[in-house]
Design a protein around this motif. Structure first.
Motif, PDB file in Angstrom:
ATOM      1  N   LEU A  83       0.934  -1.531  -0.224  1.00  0.00           N
ATOM      2  CA  LEU A  83      -0.120   0.257   0.036  1.00  0.00           C
ATOM      3  C   LEU A  83       1.256   1.540  -0.034  1.00  0.00           C
ATOM      4  O   LEU A  83       1.538   1.520   1.043  1.00  0.00           O
ATOM      5  CB  LEU A  83      -1.047   0.326   1.360  1.00  0.00           C
ATOM      6  N   MET A  84       0.769   2.351  -0.268  1.00  0.00           N
ATOM      7  CA  MET A  84       1.533   3.570  -0.640  1.00  0.00           C
ATOM      8  C   MET A  84       0.402   4.222  -0.254  1.00  0.00           C
ATOM      9  O   MET A  84      -0.907   4.581  -0.554  1.00  0.00           O
ATOM     10  CB  MET A  84       1.624   3.677  -2.712  1.00  0.00           C
ATOM     11  N   PHE A  85       1.073   5.503   0.455  1.00  0.00           N
ATOM     12  CA  PHE A  85       0.468   6.494   1.216  1.00  0.00           C
ATOM     13  C   PHE A  85       1.180   7.917   1.048  1.00  0.00           C
ATOM     14  O   PHE A  85       1.948   8.102   1.139  1.00  0.00           O
ATOM     15  CB  PHE A  85       0.306   6.245   2.254  1.00  0.00           C
ATOM     16  N   SER A  86       0.843   9.039   0.709  1.00  0.00           N
ATOM     17  CA  SER A  86       0.640   9.944   0.551  1.00  0.00           C
ATOM     18  C   SER A  86       0.286  11.323   2.354  1.00  0.00           C
ATOM     19  O   SER A  86      -0.361  10.945   2.552  1.00  0.00           O
ATOM     20  CB  SER A  86       0.106  11.433  -0.159  1.00  0.00           C
ATOM     21  N   SER A  87       1.533  11.551   2.557  1.00  0.00           N
ATOM     22  CA  SER A  87       2.062  11.913   4.279  1.00  0.00           C
ATOM     23  C   SER A  87       1.434  13.597   3.245  1.00  0.00           C
ATOM     24  O   SER A  87       1.179  14.104   2.386  1.00  0.00           O
ATOM     25  CB  SER A  87       3.285  12.604   4.187  1.00  0.00           C
ATOM     26  N   VAL A  88       0.780  14.392   4.206  1.00  0.00           N
ATOM     27  CA  VAL A  88       0.017  15.215   4.183  1.00  0.00           C
ATOM     28  C   VAL A  88       1.619  16.073   4.943  1.00  0.00           C
ATOM     29  O   VAL A  88       0.706  17.609   4.828  1.00  0.00           O
ATOM     30  CB  VAL A  88      -1.197  16.068   4.690  1.00  0.00           C
ATOM     31  N   THR A  89       1.857  16.095   5.511  1.00  0.00           N
ATOM     32  CA  THR A  89       2.968  17.008   6.369  1.00  0.00           C
ATOM     33  C   THR A  89       4.549  17.178   5.354  1.00  0.00           C
ATOM     34  O   THR A  89       4.568  16.892   4.428  1.00  0.00           O
ATOM     35  CB  THR A  89       2.978  16.675   7.550  1.00  0.00           C
ATOM     36  N   ASP A  90       5.590  17.362   5.641  1.00  0.00           N
ATOM     37  CA  ASP A  90       6.224  17.782   5.495  1.00  0.00           C
ATOM     38  C   ASP A  90       7.628  16.127   5.517  1.00  0.00           C
ATOM     39  O   ASP A  90       8.205  15.569   4.764  1.00  0.00           O
ATOM     40  CB  ASP A  90       7.743  18.780   5.707  1.00  0.00           C
ATOM     41  N   ALA A  91       6.448  15.205   5.885  1.00  0.00           N
ATOM     42  CA  ALA A  91       7.128  14.158   6.796  1.00  0.00           C
ATOM     43  C   ALA A  91       7.113  12.988   4.621  1.00  0.00           C
ATOM     44  O   ALA A  91       6.084  13.203   4.058  1.00  0.00           O
ATOM     45  CB  ALA A  91       6.594  13.334   7.188  1.00  0.00           C
ATOM     46  N   GLY A  92       7.630  12.692   4.559  1.00  0.00           N
ATOM     47  CA  GLY A  92       7.215  11.990   3.513  1.00  0.00           C
ATOM     48  C   GLY A  92       6.498  11.025   2.523  1.00  0.00           C
ATOM     49  O   GLY A  92       6.254  10.440   4.048  1.00  0.00           O
ATOM     50  N   ASP A  93       6.319  10.362   2.104  1.00  0.00           N
ATOM     51  CA  ASP A  93       5.370   9.026   1.045  1.00  0.00           C
ATOM     52  C   ASP A  93       6.134   8.049   1.644  1.00  0.00           C
ATOM     53  O   ASP A  93       7.149   8.022   2.018  1.00  0.00           O
ATOM     54  CB  ASP A  93       4.414   9.649  -0.169  1.00  0.00           C
ATOM     55  N   PHE A  94       4.833   6.638   2.276  1.00  0.00           N
ATOM     56  CA  PHE A  94       5.781   5.767   2.171  1.00  0.00           C
ATOM     57  C   PHE A  94       4.548   4.831   1.774  1.00  0.00           C
ATOM     58  O   PHE A  94       3.672   4.954   1.557  1.00  0.00           O
ATOM     59  CB  PHE A  94       5.447   5.785   4.073  1.00  0.00           C
ATOM     60  N   GLN A  95       5.214   3.723   2.551  1.00  0.00           N
ATOM     61  CA  GLN A  95       4.590   1.888   1.240  1.00  0.00           C
ATOM     62  C   GLN A  95       4.352   1.635   3.151  1.00  0.00           C
ATOM     63  O   GLN A  95       5.471   0.878   3.435  1.00  0.00           O
ATOM     64  CB  GLN A  95       5.267   1.495  -0.007  1.00  0.00           C
ATOM     65  N   LEU A  96       3.204   0.697   2.714  1.00  0.00           N
ATOM     66  CA  LEU A  96       2.849  -0.609   3.718  1.00  0.00           C
ATOM     67  C   LEU A  96       3.114  -1.850   3.548  1.00  0.00           C
ATOM     68  O   LEU A  96       2.469  -1.487   2.101  1.00  0.00           O
ATOM     69  CB  LEU A  96       2.330  -0.176   4.213  1.00  0.00           C
ATOM     70  N   ASN A  97       3.311  -3.352   3.985  1.00  0.00           N
ATOM     71  CA  ASN A  97       3.520  -3.972   2.943  1.00  0.00           C
ATOM     72  C   ASN A  97       2.436  -4.697   3.901  1.00  0.00           C
ATOM     73  O   ASN A  97       2.965  -5.456   4.917  1.00  0.00           O
ATOM     74  CB  ASN A  97       4.900  -5.478   3.377  1.00  0.00           C
ATOM     75  N   PRO A  98       1.217  -5.081   2.885  1.00  0.00           N
ATOM     76  CA  PRO A  98       0.062  -5.719   3.995  1.00  0.00           C
ATOM     77  C   PRO A  98       0.410  -7.343   4.829  1.00  0.00           C
ATOM     78  O   PRO A  98      -0.178  -7.901   6.151  1.00  0.00           O
ATOM     79  CB  PRO A  98      -1.268  -6.019   3.015  1.00  0.00           C
ATOM     80  N   SER A  99       1.154  -8.321   4.029  1.00  0.00           N
ATOM     81  CA  SER A  99       2.250  -8.978   5.313  1.00  0.00           C
ATOM     82  C   SER A  99       2.744  -8.747   6.324  1.00  0.00           C
ATOM     83  O   SER A  99       2.272  -9.755   7.255  1.00  0.00           O
ATOM     84  CB  SER A  99       3.457  -9.772   3.927  1.00  0.00           C
ATOM     85  N   ASN A 100       2.645  -7.601   6.465  1.00  0.00           N
ATOM     86  CA  ASN A 100       3.832  -7.137   8.002  1.00  0.00           C
ATOM     87  C   ASN A 100       2.345  -7.084   8.757  1.00  0.00           C
ATOM     88  O   ASN A 100       2.615  -6.187  10.223  1.00  0.00           O
ATOM     89  CB  ASN A 100       4.743  -6.253   7.609  1.00  0.00           C
ATOM     90  N   PHE A 101       0.897  -6.965   8.300  1.00  0.00           N
ATOM     91  CA  PHE A 101      -0.157  -6.434   9.243  1.00  0.00           C
ATOM     92  C   PHE A 101      -0.097  -6.816  10.306  1.00  0.00           C
ATOM     93  O   PHE A 101      -0.712  -8.628  10.526  1.00  0.00           O
ATOM     94  CB  PHE A 101      -1.267  -6.247   8.562  1.00  0.00           C
ATOM     95  N   ILE A 102       0.033  -6.844  11.699  1.00  0.00           N
ATOM     96  CA  ILE A 102      -0.507  -7.584  12.960  1.00  0.00           C
ATOM     97  C   ILE A 102      -1.618  -7.493  13.009  1.00  0.00           C
ATOM     98  O   ILE A 102      -3.014  -8.178  12.782  1.00  0.00           O
ATOM     99  CB  ILE A 102       0.181  -7.077  13.830  1.00  0.00           C
ATOM    100  N   SER A 103      -2.530  -5.976  13.455  1.00  0.00           N
ATOM    101  CA  SER A 103      -3.627  -5.237  13.191  1.00  0.00           C
ATOM    102  C   SER A 103      -3.725  -4.380  12.799  1.00  0.00           C
ATOM    103  O   SER A 103      -2.980  -2.848  12.386  1.00  0.00           O
ATOM    104  CB  SER A 103      -4.342  -5.714  14.397  1.00  0.00           C
ATOM    105  N   VAL A 104      -5.237  -4.282  12.392  1.00  0.00           N
ATOM    106  CA  VAL A 104      -5.819  -2.891  11.951  1.00  0.00           C
ATOM    107  C   VAL A 104      -7.013  -2.479  12.461  1.00  0.00           C
ATOM    108  O   VAL A 104      -8.098  -3.395  11.825  1.00  0.00           O
ATOM    109  CB  VAL A 104      -5.427  -3.090  10.226  1.00  0.00           C
ATOM    110  N   HIS A 105      -7.255  -1.138  12.352  1.00  0.00           N
ATOM    111  CA  HIS A 105      -8.486  -0.821  13.474  1.00  0.00           C
ATOM    112  C   HIS A 105      -8.989   0.663  13.429  1.00  0.00           C
ATOM    113  O   HIS A 105      -7.636   0.977  13.492  1.00  0.00           O
ATOM    114  CB  HIS A 105      -9.264  -1.717  14.127  1.00  0.00           C
ATOM    115  N   ARG A 106     -10.018   1.134  13.149  1.00  0.00           N
ATOM    116  CA  ARG A 106     -10.474   2.393  13.378  1.00  0.00           C
ATOM    117  C   ARG A 106     -10.018   2.097  14.703  1.00  0.00           C
ATOM    118  O   ARG A 106     -10.610   1.696  15.978  1.00  0.00           O
ATOM    119  CB  ARG A 106     -12.139   2.242  13.199  1.00  0.00           C
TER     120      ARG A 106
END
Length: 127
Positions: free
Chosen positions: A1-24
């Protein structure tokens, strides 16, 4: 997954295989969490100390720019865990992101299993 930052921090990518938990998560609940409060104080104090001018430091470093939050617990390369909080424009998009992350994780797990079976079959043919 590719994400764009709304701050001056850089954009980044996350590998779904490394997700332990995801929730709201609701920001109102998050700010009551002791761990989050401690991290927010450290981040806030670092922002204040870096602020060379007399302008008030940006609160966006601890307050999300959007109302909906998704928390991801991710396995890092060293085997530890990292918490990532993603601010999302709407609650509906946040729900979609959670469902999408779970779906991608399942698909990656299936691909890994199928890939392992293909490798096993090739090894048996070569022997």
């Amino acid at each position: 997954l590719m994400f764009s930052s709304v701050t001056d921090a850089g954009d980044f990518q996350l590998n779904p295989s490394n997700f332990i938990s995801v929730h709201r998560v609701e920001y109102s609940d998050l700010v009551k969490d002791n761990f989050f409060q401690a991290r927010a104080k450290v981040i806030w104090s670092q922002k204040i100390s870096r602020n060379a001018s007399n302008l008030p430091p940006c609160r966006s470093c601890i307050e999300p720019p959007y109302p909906a939050l998704v928390q991801l617990e991710i396995r890092d390369a060293q085997g530890g865990k990292v918490l990532v909080f993603l601010a999302v424009q709407t609650h509906t998009l946040a729900d979609d992101l959670v469902v999408g992350c779970h779906t991608l994780k399942r698909e990656r797990a299936k691909e890994a299993i199928q890939g392992g079976q293909v490798k096993s079959a090739r090894g048996a043919k070569e022997a």
